[in-house]
Design a protein around this motif. Structure first.
Motif, short mmCIF file in Angstrom:
data_model
loop_
_atom_site.label_atom_id
_atom_site.label_comp_id
_atom_site.label_asym_id
_atom_site.label_seq_id
_atom_site.Cartn_x
_atom_site.Cartn_y
_atom_site.Cartn_z
N LEU A 1 -7.16 -2.30 -7.11
CA LEU A 1 -6.34 -2.13 -5.91
C LEU A 1 -6.12 -3.47 -5.21
CD1 LEU A 1 -4.72 -0.34 -4.00
CD2 LEU A 1 -6.86 0.08 -2.74
N ALA B 1 -0.70 4.77 -1.20
CA ALA B 1 -2.03 4.75 -0.60
C ALA B 1 -1.92 4.71 0.91
CB ALA B 1 -2.81 3.54 -1.11
N ASP C 1 -3.65 -5.46 -7.18
CA ASP C 1 -2.31 -4.89 -7.05
C ASP C 1 -1.67 -5.29 -5.72
OD1 ASP C 1 -2.51 -3.63 -9.51
OD2 ASP C 1 -2.95 -1.65 -8.66
N ARG D 1 -12.03 2.94 -5.46
CA ARG D 1 -10.72 2.68 -4.84
C ARG D 1 -10.75 3.09 -3.37
NH1 ARG D 1 -5.37 4.77 -4.14
NH2 ARG D 1 -3.78 3.34 -4.91
N LEU E 1 0.84 -1.21 0.00
CA LEU E 1 0.00 0.00 0.00
C LEU E 1 0.87 1.25 0.00
CD1 LEU E 1 -2.93 -0.55 2.52
CD2 LEU E 1 -3.13 0.27 0.19
N LEU F 1 2.43 1.99 -3.23
CA LEU F 1 1.46 2.55 -4.18
C LEU F 1 1.06 3.98 -3.83
CD1 LEU F 1 -0.89 -0.55 -4.63
CD2 LEU F 1 0.76 0.35 -6.30
#
Length: 157
Positions: A121, A13, A124, A72, A8, A11
């Motif tokens: 997501l 996020a 991923d 997302r 995460l 990415l």
């Protein structure tokens, strides 16, 4: 930090605050319910704790891409609930089923493209274990006027 949280971070996020009952309100539901090796996630909208991050109808107030971004955010909200429930996201072994509801205009046919924001997501982060069965359903309204709500079933360790 577990493997999923590290991914995460890579990415860019960040997990939001988990969804919680409003002050003074006793909910008669769980955001995550465990039955055997499966965890069932209640519908999660694009939220950071009690704050809604998006509102409106896809196809009128939001573009497909804005709806995808909201989906997302639904994934991040769901992950926050899973982390609260299990302490670490690596307890999720596999994603089984995802159902996405898109608050959209009549005749809107791009619901799968919107719900891809959630699915992409998850894939991923979990790779092949993130691949899941899925439905992407258009609806005329959702609670609090959110553009997307997603529920899921996951296998846990």
């Amino acid at each position: 930090m577990d493997l999923i949280e590290r991914r995460l971070s890579e990415l860019g996020a960040v997990l939001p605050s988990p969804i919680a009952a409003p002050p003074g309100v006793a909910l008669r539901l769980e955001f995550v319910t465990v039955a055997g090796p499966l965890a069932y996630l209640s519908g999660h909208g694009p939220a950071d704790g009690p704050r809604r991050l998006a509102r409106g109808k896809v196809g009128a107030d939001l573009t497909v891409e804005e709806g995808r971004a909201a989906a997302r955010q639904c994934a991040l909200a769901a992950l926050a609930s899973l982390k609260r429930e299990f302490g670490e996201l690596t307890r999720v072994r596999r994603w089984i089923k995802v159902t996405g509801y898109v608050n959209c205009t009549p005749g809107f046919e791009q619901t799968p493209a919107v719900v891809n924001g959630f699915s992409d997501l998850v894939c991923d982060l979990w790779g092949d274990a993130g691949r899941h069965a899925r439905s992407a359903i258009g609806v005329c309204a959702l609670p609090f006027a959110v553009p997307v709500e997603v529920e899921a079933i996951v296998e846990i360790a």
